[in-house]
Structure formats: C-alpha cells, structure tokens
Design an enzyme around this catalytic site. Structure first.
Site, PDB file in Angstrom:
ATOM      1  CG  HIS A  46      -6.069   0.051 -10.517  1.00 32.78           C
ATOM      2  ND1 HIS A  46      -7.004   0.457 -11.447  1.00 32.78           N
ATOM      3  CD2 HIS A  46      -5.260   1.109 -10.309  1.00 32.78           C
ATOM      4  CE1 HIS A  46      -6.773   1.717 -11.780  1.00 32.78           C
ATOM      5  NE2 HIS A  46      -5.711   2.132 -11.107  1.00 32.78           N
ATOM      6  CG  HIS A  78      -3.733   2.804 -16.482  1.00 37.35           C
ATOM      7  ND1 HIS A  78      -5.110   2.708 -16.520  1.00 37.35           N
ATOM      8  CD2 HIS A  78      -3.437   3.349 -15.276  1.00 37.35           C
ATOM      9  CE1 HIS A  78      -5.611   3.161 -15.390  1.00 37.35           C
ATOM     10  NE2 HIS A  78      -4.615   3.553 -14.618  1.00 37.35           N
ATOM     11  CB  CYS A  89      -7.617   5.181 -13.027  1.00 39.73           C
ATOM     12  SG  CYS A  89      -6.274   6.179 -13.703  1.00 39.73           S
ATOM     13  CD  GLU A 116      -4.664  -3.681  -7.381  1.00 40.15           C
ATOM     14  OE1 GLU A 116      -5.799  -4.043  -7.767  1.00 40.15           O
ATOM     15  OE2 GLU A 116      -3.794  -3.252  -8.163  1.00 40.15           O
ATOM     16  CE  LYS A 148      -5.282  -0.334 -15.288  1.00 35.84           C
ATOM     17  NZ  LYS A 148      -6.234  -1.184 -14.534  1.00 35.84           N
ATOM     18  CG  PHE A 190      -4.146  10.269 -10.379  1.00 37.95           C
ATOM     19  CD1 PHE A 190      -3.478   9.166  -9.882  1.00 37.95           C
ATOM     20  CD2 PHE A 190      -3.540  10.985 -11.393  1.00 37.95           C
ATOM     21  CE1 PHE A 190      -2.242   8.780 -10.375  1.00 37.95           C
ATOM     22  CE2 PHE A 190      -2.303  10.620 -11.910  1.00 37.95           C
ATOM     23  CZ  PHE A 190      -1.654   9.521 -11.398  1.00 37.95           C
TER      24      PHE A 190
END
Length: 412
Positions: A303, A341, A163, A314, A336, A400
């Site tokens: 994010h 996403h 991502c 976050e 998002k 990830f």
C-alpha cells in the site's frame, strides 16, 4: 472450483495512458508527480503537487456530448475500460451480455462536480444547477456507464471503501466468477480528486506531502523523511475471465487472481490499527484463500502511501502475516512513489502492476528511498528495478475507516 484470470488491462495514469508506456516508466523509476496545473495552488494550499493525468486523449474514448455529462473520474474509467476490452480481445457481438458484469469503483466519485455545482448554486441560484449533477457525481456511475457502453447485463455495482475500493471490486469479482454468477467482469477503480476541495480537506488533515519544491522526490514510501502522501488521479481496469473459457478462446492470460482476504480495524476513522493485527489477518486470509504459504510469496506491491503512520504499520502487518523469516525474504515495492496515491483507484493500477511483474519477471522499484526508516526494515526494492522470477504476488490495500483488503495473484 472455477478460476478467475486477467485477460485485459487498461490504465490511465500520471505515468501515461497505455500499459507499455506506463510499465517502461515504472521500471525506469520515473516519477509522474509534478506541480498542480489544473488550478492555482499558489495561495492557501500547503501541498501544491499531484500525480496529474496529462497524456489522456479523451476524444478517443468519449464523444463530445457525453463528455459534458460525466465527471472526470468517469472519463478516466471509460478510457481504461476501453483499453482493457481491446487488450482482452473480447467481441461483445459474440458474447452473452447477461454473463458479463462490471464493478469499477471509486473512493470519492465526482468531487469536482460537487465543488463546481455548489459554486454555481451559491452564485447563481439553485435553478442553475445542472440536471446531470447527481448522476455525474455518484461513485457508481463509472461502472454504470461502462455497462451501458458494452451492454453488460451481469452483476453491476460499486464498492466504496476509500483506498481499498478497487481491491474490493477485484476480490468480489473473483468470487462472482468462482461461484458461477458471471463469466467475465470488468473491475478496478477510477479517481479524479485533484481539485481545490480535495486538496483543502486532505491538507487540513496534515495527510499530504509539503515537499513542493521537489515534486518528483515528494512521494517516498518507507523513507524516514517521508511527510505525507501525494494525490494521484487516473484509472485501472482489468478484465477478469473464467479460466477455461479464456483458454478455449485463445485469450492472452496475464495471471490468475487466486486469493481475496478482508478485515476491519474497527479502531479509528483514518489511522491504521497500531498493532497491525487486522491488516495481517486480511493477508493471512488471502494466502489461505489462495492456497499459498508465506514462503511461496515472491512479491508484495505494498500500500506504501508515504505517510508516517501507514508505512511503519504496514511493515508490522507484513511481519505479522508472513512471519519474520518470510517477511525478510520477500521483495516489496511501493509504486505510489512514482504514481502518487490514486485513492480508490490505487489497487486497480497496482493489481495491473502485479500482473506485469509476474508476466515480465521484473519488480518495479520504490523510488526516493534514500534514508530508510529504522521502523521499516524490510526489502522494499529501493530505487532500481529488479529482474527475478515472480510466481506469486500479493497486493494489500488499507483504507480510511479501517478497511483492509489483500489480493493474491499467481502465474498460470
């Protein structure tokens, strides 16, 4: 030092496929999440919703013959790249192609092609697999096809960091321009992972939202009732250009890409580092690169995935990077909540949103933030857009594998 500015933006998204439409819907707090229509999700799938692209006219961007030789993520990339090139006003007949490159990334690539061709092989035998299967599915092909279309002979590759892929592509392109390796770069990301295999894999990880009865309310970053992210698809492509040449040709300049920071959690394949320290280091490195202090930052496009782990981590990242006082002052939102996403393409569209926030003086909201999580206690611009001057914006991305990237944008 040479400076990199954004002179063109192209978006293909669940909220539309032109910048004006997408921006208007973002500010209105409109969700692009709906029940999946591309395949039957009624049996076996815990999550049955996605941010699908539904307003994309492929024939306007790719010829019929070429369409059959590309995965859908490349369709979206080609569309967004053409929109960005038109927006930039670049005339390739007057440009030196060796000074222009491309890094349009993808976190997953042609997963649907892989899925479909595996079915063909198992049902009909290996001799029936398409000879285009490999070039259709590999992640770098979006960047390669864009280069072929526009004869871009400068740096051309693809960063794959889950991502954080598109964020890496923008940061690396900024450096190519800074170091004189290119004058113009097409950058961003494209993704089309709304398919059976993707939904099964992410679903079995328990990463996806199961709020199927209320698709538009499913993506709810920083809300205590969040239960997972919603897959989105599309592409965001930016034209990055050396500032002096852009100014000399009278180009429209959205903003400058001033900072790039990166780090690695080195702790878990999917979960973020619990302390948030590695993500915070990426943000601090980005601000240092941009020459800004935490109190100079007006907006952070988070994010903000709407997963239980990401959002509270976050929040820690922002506090660690900026300090408590600046973290509580800065305005934050997760778009998002409206697009879903977009995985490897997320930062492509979200960088464009940062650029628009700077040029338009409006911060889009985090929708569905109805019951704030006590662990997420910053200003996430809940539910309503906010008019305010934005001089500096940050865009953190967490992928990830522990990949952390942060970009900084500044008004010119």
């Amino acid at each position: 030092m040479r400076r990199a500015v954004i002179t063109g933006i192209g978006v293909v998204s669940p909220l539309g496929c032109d910048l004006k439409t997408v921006w208007g819907r973002l500010l209105a707090g409109q969700s692009g999440i709906r029940r999946i229509t591309q395949f039957d999700v009624s049996k076996g799938y815990d999550s049955q919703i996605a941010g699908e692209v539904v307003e994309f006219d492929l024939d306007s961007f790719v010829g019929k013959k070429e369409q059959r030789r590309m995965d859908v993520f490349c369709h979206y990339a080609m569309g967004a790249a053409q929109l960005a090139m038109v927006d930039s006003g670049l005339d390739m007949t007057k440009e030196d192609p060796t000074r222009i490159g491309s890094n349009v990334s993808s976190g997953i690539g042609g997963l649907e092609t892989l899925q479909n061709q595996h079915t063909v092989m198992m049902q009909k035998g290996p001799e029936r697999c398409s000879p285009f299967m490999i070039p259709m599915m590999i992640s770098n092909m979006a960047s390669g096809l864009i280069a072929i279309k526009y004869n871009l002979q400068g740096p051309n590759y693809c960063t794959v960091s889950a991502c954080a892929s598109a964020a890496h592509s923008i940061g690396m392109a900024q450096r190519h321009i800074r170091y004189g390796e290119a004058d113009v770069m097409l950058v961003g990301g494209a993704e089309s992972a709304v398919c059976e295999l993707s939904l099964a894999g992410f679903g079995n990880m328990r990463a996806l939202s199961g709020r199927n009865a209320e698709p538009t309310r499913a993506s709810r970053p920083f809300d205590r009732e969040r239960d997972g992210f919603v897959i989105g698809e599309g592409a965001g492509v930016l034209v990055l250009e050396e500032y002096e040449r852009a100014k000399a040709r009278g180009a429209k300049i959205y903003c400058e890409v001033t900072g790039f920071g990166q780090s690695c959690d080195a702790s878990h394949i999917t979960a973020p580092m619990e302390s948030g320290e590695a993500g915070a280091r990426a943000m601090r490195l980005c601000m240092q690169d941009a020459g800004v202090n935490p109190e100079d930052v007006d907006y952070i496009n988070a994010h903000g995935t709407s997963t239980p782990l990401n959002d509270k981590t976050e929040t820690k990242v922002i506090k660690l990077a900026m300090g408590e006082a600046a973290a509580r002052k800065v305005m934050i939102s997760s778009t998002k909540s409206m697009t879903g996403h977009l995985l490897g393409a997320a930062a492509g569209i979200e960088a464009a949103i940062c650029a628009m926030a700077i040029t338009q003086g409006v911060i889009p909201p985090t929708i569905n933030l109805e019951n704030p999580d006590p662990d997420c206690d910053l200003d996430y611009t809940p539910n309503t857009a906010r008019q305010t001057r934005v001089r500096t914006a940050l865009k953190p991305s967490l992928g990830f594998g522990g990949h952390n990237v942060c970009l900084a944008f500044k008004a010119v």
